[in-house]
Structures are given as structure tokens and as C-alpha cells.
Design an enzyme around this catalytic site. Structure first.
Site, mmCIF file in Angstrom:
data_model
loop_
_atom_site.group_PDB
_atom_site.id
_atom_site.type_symbol
_atom_site.label_atom_id
_atom_site.label_comp_id
_atom_site.label_asym_id
_atom_site.label_seq_id
_atom_site.Cartn_x
_atom_site.Cartn_y
_atom_site.Cartn_z
ATOM 1 N N ASN A 60 44.177 56.198 23.456
ATOM 2 C CA ASN A 60 45.223 56.759 22.419
ATOM 3 C C ASN A 60 46.582 55.911 22.513
ATOM 4 O OD1 ASN A 60 46.997 58.145 20.850
ATOM 5 N ND2 ASN A 60 47.167 59.804 21.986
ATOM 6 N N HIS A 91 46.927 66.962 19.009
ATOM 7 C CA HIS A 91 47.499 66.424 20.345
ATOM 8 C C HIS A 91 48.797 67.036 20.519
ATOM 9 C CE1 HIS A 91 49.621 63.522 22.845
ATOM 10 N NE2 HIS A 91 48.388 63.253 23.321
ATOM 11 N N GLU A 105 44.513 68.464 28.214
ATOM 12 C CA GLU A 105 45.642 67.306 28.467
ATOM 13 C C GLU A 105 46.629 68.498 28.908
ATOM 14 O OE1 GLU A 105 45.591 63.378 26.748
ATOM 15 O OE2 GLU A 105 46.436 64.562 25.160
#
Ligand code: 13P
Length: 239
Positions: free
Chosen positions: A7, A86, A158
């Protein structure tokens, strides 16, 4: 084989992308790595037959949404994946309603999803990690089960407090959290999904992370910006 997703976030210019592609040429397995560069750089990777994902998509297929990029436009330049949810997008632009819509839109267009989930430091410290993750999963999957299968949805765990900070959970903590995610998906949705880990993955901690058996791959931010370091990381993962 572990899946590795790069990313690039809002980094690199076209000249850097050309250099990057020269450095990695012939040096990686094109089925193993997915590049998620800025939308303006996607075509440079897809032209060379790398797997490419966008960092997000518009929640709407087309229409008057100034500043967004539609899934059809992204497909045209070669994405087969998209990151969804995200934490940086959740922080500035999204709510769960849009993440859910994007799951349906992407899957109905045969674009695979890398769904990011993760808790903030407060939730981690208060032992609320799993309830946060569970809510994020439920919100993304709700009403979308007809579209989802075990090849078109990947989870990326994450922890927000690990992104860009150099801090990562302990191996036992990761093993437990990722197993919890997989068990929940299996028991609640009858899905066996791959779960990636993301957040400060680097050349110093990768050997230790590799000992966490539940990790199916990695979502890599800043380290992926340097093609030589990224190749070294991939070699370490594969050895
Ligand atoms: P860093 O690897 O820079 O911590 O970023 C992780 C990330 O957010 C990947 O999506």
C-alpha cells in the site's frame, strides 16, 4: 504461499514508479504480490501484468461525486482488487454505511476486496479489540453474503496503533486475535477467509512475525515504498 500487499498510500511520483518497476522486474512472483499505488499510477503496474488494487473506490458506481474515482474507471486501468475500510479512510472519509456499500459494489463487479479492520489504542488497552473487530466485520458483511466467497474477500488486520508507529502486537496476541477473527467468520458466516497482518511490518520484525502461524500474508505500507527493501522482505517471507 503468503500473500503480500503493498500500500503506497499517497507516496511516490511517476519517475519513482518507473524506477520501482525497473528494480523489481523479473524479481517477484506476480501471483503473490498485489500493488496498491495511487490511482494515477495503477496503469504502470497493470501494463506489466502485476496484480493491482486501488486504495479505495467510490461508494457509487457513477454520477456526480466530485473528487471520487469510480470502480468502472479503476477497472479500466487494470485493478482486480480494492482495499476497503483502511483506517486512514475510516478516519477522514468513511462511515460503516459506505464500507458496506463498497463491498457489494466491488464484488458485483468482480473486484476482490481487502477489507481492513483494526482497533485503536484505547480499545486495545481496554481489552475491547475483538468487539471492535467483530462490529467492523458485521457492518461490512451485512446483506452482502450472496456476493462473498472464500476467494473474493481477504481480511487485513491492522491495529491502528501499529500503523506507522513501529509498534506491533506480541506474537501471542496476534495469534489469538487472528484466530478469533477466523473462528468468528467460520462460525457466524461459514467463511474460511485469509487474514493478513498490517502495521509497521519491516525487515527487523518480519522473522518474528513469520512465527505467527495464523498470519496468511502481510499488508505493507512504508517499507513497500523502497523496491529493494520490499524485495528483501519478500525473500525473507518466502524463505
Ligand atoms: P505501515 O507499514 O507504514 O505501518 O502502514 C501499514 C498500513 O497502513 C498498510 O495499509
Amino acid at each position: 504461499m503468503k500473500l503480500i500487499v503493498a500500500n503506497f498510500k499517497m507516496n511516490l511520483l511517476i519517475k519513482d514508479i518507473h524506477n520501482y518497476l525497473e528494480v523489481i522486474e523479473q524479481k517477484l512472483n506476480k501471483d503473490q504480490v498485489i500493488f496498491c499505488p495511487n490511482n494515477l499510477h495503477i496503469k504502470y503496474f497493470s501494463e506489466k501484468n502485476y496484480l493491482v488494487g486501488s486504495q479505495d473506490i467510490s461508494f457509487q458506481e457513477y454520477g456526480a461525486i466530485t473528487g471520487d474515482t469510480s470502480i468502472n474507471q479503476l477497472k479500466e486501468v487494470g485493478i482486480t482488487y480494492t482495499i476497503n475500510g483502511h483506517s486512514e479512510r475510516r478516519q477522514y472519509f468513511l462511515d460503516n454505511k459506505y464500507i458496506n456499500k463498497k463491498v457489494k459494489l466491488a464484488l458485483s463487479k468482480q473486484i476482490k476486496i481487502i477489507l481492513c479492520i483494526g482497533e485503536n489504542l484505547k480499545a486495545f488497552e481496554e481489552n475491547n479489540t475483538f468487539s471492535v473487530l467483530k462490529d467492523q466485520i458485521d457492518n461490512a458483511l451485512k446483506d452482502n453474503l450472496n456476493y462473498i466467497n472464500e476467494t473474493n474477500l481477504i481480511i487485513a488486520y491492522e491495529p491502528i496503533w501499529s500503523i506507522g508507529t513501529g509498534k506491533i502486537p506480541t506474537n501471542s496476541c496476534l495469534e489469538k486475535t487472528i484466530l478469533n477473527i477466523k473462528t468468528y467468520l467460520k462460525e457466524t458466516y461459514n467463511l474460511n477467509l485469509k487474514v493478513l497482518y498490517g502495521g509497521s511490518v519491516n525487515l527487523e520484525n518480519i522473522d518474528s512475525l513469520q512465527e505467527v502461524s495464523e498470519i496468511d500474508g502481510y499488508l505493507v505500507g512504508s517499507l513497500s515504498l523502497d523496491p529493494n527493501k520490499f524485495l528483501t522482505l519478500i525473500n525473507k517471507i518466502n524463505n
